[in-house]
Design an enzyme around this catalytic site. Structure first.
Site, PDB file in Angstrom:
ATOM      1  N   CYS A 189       0.847  -1.197   0.000  1.00  0.00           N
ATOM      2  CA  CYS A 189       0.000   0.000   0.000  1.00  0.00           C
ATOM      3  C   CYS A 189       0.876   1.238   0.000  1.00  0.00           C
ATOM      4  O   CYS A 189       2.109   1.154   0.056  1.00  0.00           O
ATOM      5  CB  CYS A 189      -0.943   0.018   1.200  1.00  0.00           C
ATOM      6  N   CYS A 215       3.573   1.712   2.649  1.00  0.00           N
ATOM      7  CA  CYS A 215       4.852   1.023   2.431  1.00  0.00           C
ATOM      8  C   CYS A 215       5.815   1.945   1.682  1.00  0.00           C
ATOM      9  O   CYS A 215       7.001   2.038   2.025  1.00  0.00           O
ATOM     10  CB  CYS A 215       4.638  -0.261   1.632  1.00  0.00           C
ATOM     11  N   ASP A 266      12.644  26.222 -30.171  1.00  0.00           N
ATOM     12  CA  ASP A 266      13.240  25.075 -30.871  1.00  0.00           C
ATOM     13  C   ASP A 266      14.138  24.236 -29.976  1.00  0.00           C
ATOM     14  O   ASP A 266      14.715  23.255 -30.421  1.00  0.00           O
ATOM     15  CB  ASP A 266      14.017  25.538 -32.113  1.00  0.00           C
ATOM     16  N   ASP A 319      16.574  29.028 -28.100  1.00  0.00           N
ATOM     17  CA  ASP A 319      15.715  29.669 -27.105  1.00  0.00           C
ATOM     18  C   ASP A 319      15.937  29.112 -25.706  1.00  0.00           C
ATOM     19  O   ASP A 319      15.080  29.257 -24.840  1.00  0.00           O
ATOM     20  CB  ASP A 319      14.241  29.485 -27.500  1.00  0.00           C
ATOM     21  N   ASP A 379       8.292  31.501 -30.003  1.00  0.00           N
ATOM     22  CA  ASP A 379       9.379  31.964 -30.847  1.00  0.00           C
ATOM     23  C   ASP A 379       8.818  31.994 -32.279  1.00  0.00           C
ATOM     24  O   ASP A 379       7.836  31.308 -32.576  1.00  0.00           O
ATOM     25  CB  ASP A 379      10.551  30.988 -30.741  1.00  0.00           C
TER      26      ASP A 379
END
Length: 728
Positions: free
Chosen positions: A14, A17, A623, A627, A426
């Protein structure tokens, strides 16, 4: 030295744990961070290798009572086989448990007062019931005792604690009644046995559903070709993919999967890249074009020079990115973690109060009834659904996104993408196609001389405008000479010495910054820029001698994508180094009302910071290379990388294709995933919020509580699986 490792974890039952392992690892000296994913059964750990090492990490996990091994790609199939063996083992245990529990379940009709069904005396015999229930409780249910003991040793509690307490209470009360009251005893053997059977069934269904949430990675892995045909010494050799090396020549026939990333050296064909980029239209390939491994060669034969193989291949990087996103914890998960941390102790207190209330007040002295209702509270409140709510949705959502050509670098970025309120674009190569072409030349000199001069100066530049000028000079078969003293000004232009003359080439703004007079060409420049063309001026020995106009067509899908983003409540902004008129023209064609012109690369990050000051989540689409500062400054940096190395490895979100629709898919997938998570968390909490009082009030039999608990985990996982069928 900080290292990062991913470990495969076994034995978790669960969310508690997972939290125990996290806390245990965090206490180790040198561990910087530890994130355990319950749904994926993995732990992602960052640690200082000078202070801590991998055996210590594994040793700590094993000390807590769980299994751990380092995750390696070559062990993926072995890990899958281990999970399948564990599933088969659990299935067989469930079958045995069901066979032993069925006769006991039949005796429930006696408790329900249904008299028309035959009830053999043997089934009501306490010793016969004991012989059926004991193997279920102590052999088949041994896993719950083991898990509860581990939690107890760690001074914590988990799902196993609740199951072990609940079933043990029912079993040992029945055992005591068997000895003290014999054939007239009120027994609850069926409660303990049926509960274990139902919980095991829930675990089986949960494991099956969890396996489907990670199906995207399995699909990606199976895209990889298993072998390749190499051309060596005039011979064709069919070799395993692991044997292919960089530089090898690979032959790919029509209908075959391209085995490696590489460059076409011979042949022409159409390649279906949908499995990587999400784009359905085949892409034409000719000598010099790049191809991606795992894509499908459709028409002609191709000879490919291998450029990237093994872990460096695009597919391998995509798989790593998806795994990283799935293993990470989304910010919304913190809420579920806080609840899970206090949930089990709260439930134990609620069960105790239920027993006290029934035994001393509601039905004073009725131990059996008080015990029954306390057991129902213990069982119905297991926090499995809460622990699965977020990671299963993240797994399914990020996996489906990868199939659609969208890579989220982490769960945090998957969450944040849907919260974006402003996206900055851009221009070159992002909003436009990035394929510039010379459209006009204005000069009082010879066009050929102007282009030859410009191409000579620009040939050392990597800028798209420079490449377009050089391409036009080559098309006209002009001689492109060498230059000296070349110098580039990012976002502006270039300077060089050409045949003894000083040459300056750049934007009109760049010319003004260098005090070069554009008056003679001002009207022509204004007209071209108003049409959306980019104008480059050429100056020789301090005198502007002409203009070169270039056009970069806007992406055909751009207006529709911008309109769709607006319908999603997202504002769009254009940031470009181009001049005011060109920026205005491109923005108008795309449907963007706000733009920033004449911005140098380093200035874009400043504009992103300005946009973020409005306290909105800001995304930046570029790109992935030029950038980089702006992408890093944005809350969510989105790269249209077409699968490029830098895009996949550094961007927050990567659009593998070169189609702007990928941006819309990213936003929609993020929002759908977060909505799915909120649904899961709501129902997991609502289930317990309603279920505990109902069980405490005596309206829920323990076996029904067990069935409901199992159903809650399965329903949460099945809801997450809906994301895998999303069509965007």
């Amino acid at each position: 030295m900080i290292q990062a490792k991913t470990l495969d974890i076994s034995g978790m039952t669960c969310a508690n744990c997972a939290l125990r392992i996290e806390k245990g690892l965090a206490k180790l000296p040198g561990v910087q961070s530890a994130t355990v994913n319950f749904a994926m059964e993995t732990a992602s750990v960052q640690y200082d290798a000078a202070v801590c090492d991998l055996p210590q990490l594994i040793g700590k996990i094993e000390q807590l009572g769980y299994g751990a091994t380092e995750q390696k790609e070559e062990r993926a199939d072995q890990r899958a086989e281990e999970r399948q063996r564990e599933y088969v083992k659990t299935f067989r245990l469930w079958l045995a448990s069901a066979a032993l529990s069925l006769p006991l379940a039949y005796t429930m009709v006696a408790h329900l007062g249904i008299s028309f069904l035959p009830m053999p005396a043997l089934l009501m015999n306490p010793w016969f019931q004991l012989s059926l229930a004991a193997p279920v409780q102590f052999i088949i249910g041994a896993r719950f005792y083991a898990g509860a003991w581990r939690a107890l040793m760690d001074k914590s509690a988990n799902m196993d604690t609740l199951v072990a307490l609940g079933t043990s209470a029912a079993f040992f009360y029945s055992l005591w009644m068997s000895f003290t009251h014999g054939a007239h005893a009120q027994l609850y053997y069926e409660t303990s046995a049926v509960l274990i059977t139902l919980i095991l069934l829930g675990k089986l269904l949960e494991a099956r559903a969890k396996g489907k949430t990670s199906a995207a990675i399995s699909k990606l892995l199976h895209l990889q070709a298993k072998s390749a045909i190499l051309q060596r010494d005039g011979q064709e050799l069919d070799v395993p993919i692991e044997k292919v090396r960089v530089g090898d020549l690979v032959l790919v026939k029509p209908g075959e999967t391209i085995p490696v990333d590489g460059i076409v050296v011979e042949g022409e064909s159409a390649v279906n890249e949908a499995m990587i980029t999400g784009e359905s239209m085949p892409v034409e390939k000719r000598p010099g074009d790049a191809v991606i491994g795992a894509t499908l060669n459709q028409l002609g034969s191709l000879r490919i020079r291998a450029e990237k193989v093994g872990k460096d291949a695009t597919l391998a990087r995509i798989v790593r990115a998806v795994k990283a996103a799935q293993a990470a914890r989304a910010p919304i998960q913190r809420f579920a973690d806080r609840v899970s941390a206090v949930f089990t102790p709260t439930v134990l207190a609620a069960a105790t109060l239920t027993f006290v209330a029934w035994y001393f007040f509601v039905e004073a002295g009725n131990f059996a009834k008080a015990l029954e209702h306390a057991i129902a509270v213990l069982v119905i409140a297991c926090p499995c659904a809460l622990g699965l709510a977020t990671p299963t949705s993240i797994m399914a959502g990020s996996g489906r996104a990868a199939e659609l050509g969208v890579l989220f670098r982490s769960a945090e970025h998957l969450e944040n993408t849907g919260r974006i309120k402003t996206i900055a674009f851009d221009k070159t190569g992002t909003l436009t196609q990035g394929a510039f072409a010379v459209t006009a030349v204005a000069t009082q000199r010879s066009e050929q001389d102007l282009l030859a001069t410009a191409a000579a100066a620009e040939k050392q530049s990597e800028h798209p405008l420079a490449r377009a000028v050089v391409a036009e000079a080559k098309r006209r078969r002009l001689v492109i000479s060498d230059v000296q003293n070349f110098r580039a000004f990012p976002g502006g232009g270039v300077e060089a010495l050409y045949q003894g003359e000083s040459v300056v080439i750049g934007s009109t703004r760049f010319m003004r910054e260098h005090s070069l007079n554009l008056a003679h060409y001002a009207e022509q420049a204004a007209t071209l820029e108003a049409e959306g063309q980019t104008v480059v001026a050429v100056a020789v020995n301090g005198e502007v001698t002409g203009l070169i106009a270039l056009a970069d067509a806007i992406r055909p899908e751009a207006p529709a994508v911008i309109a769709e983003l607006k319908s999603l409540g997202i504002e769009t902004v254009l940031i470009t180094g181009d001049n005011e008129r060109t920026a205005a023209a491109i923005a108008a064609k795309a449907g963007i009302s706000r733009y920033y012109a004449g911005v140098k690369p380093e200035g874009k990050a400043g504009i992103i910071a300005e946009l973020k000051r409005t306290l909105q989540v800001v995304g930046m689409l570029g790109d992935g290379i030029n950038d980089a500062p702006a992408l890093a400054a944005a809350d969510v940096g989105i790269a249209m990388g077409g699968g490029s190395d830098i895009a996949i490895e550094t961007a927050d979100v990567t659009l593998l294709g070169n189609d702007l629709h990928g941006l819309v898919r990213a936003v929609r997938m993020s929002r759908l995933t977060m909505r799915n998570i909120r649904q899961n968390l709501f129902w997991a909490l609502a289930y317990n919020t309603v279920g505990i009082p109902v069980a405490a009030a005596g309206f829920l039999a323990p076996w029904l509580a067990g069935a409901a608990m199992a159903a809650s985990s399965v329903s949460v996982t099945l809801n997450a699986l809906r994301l895998q069928r999303v069509k965007l």
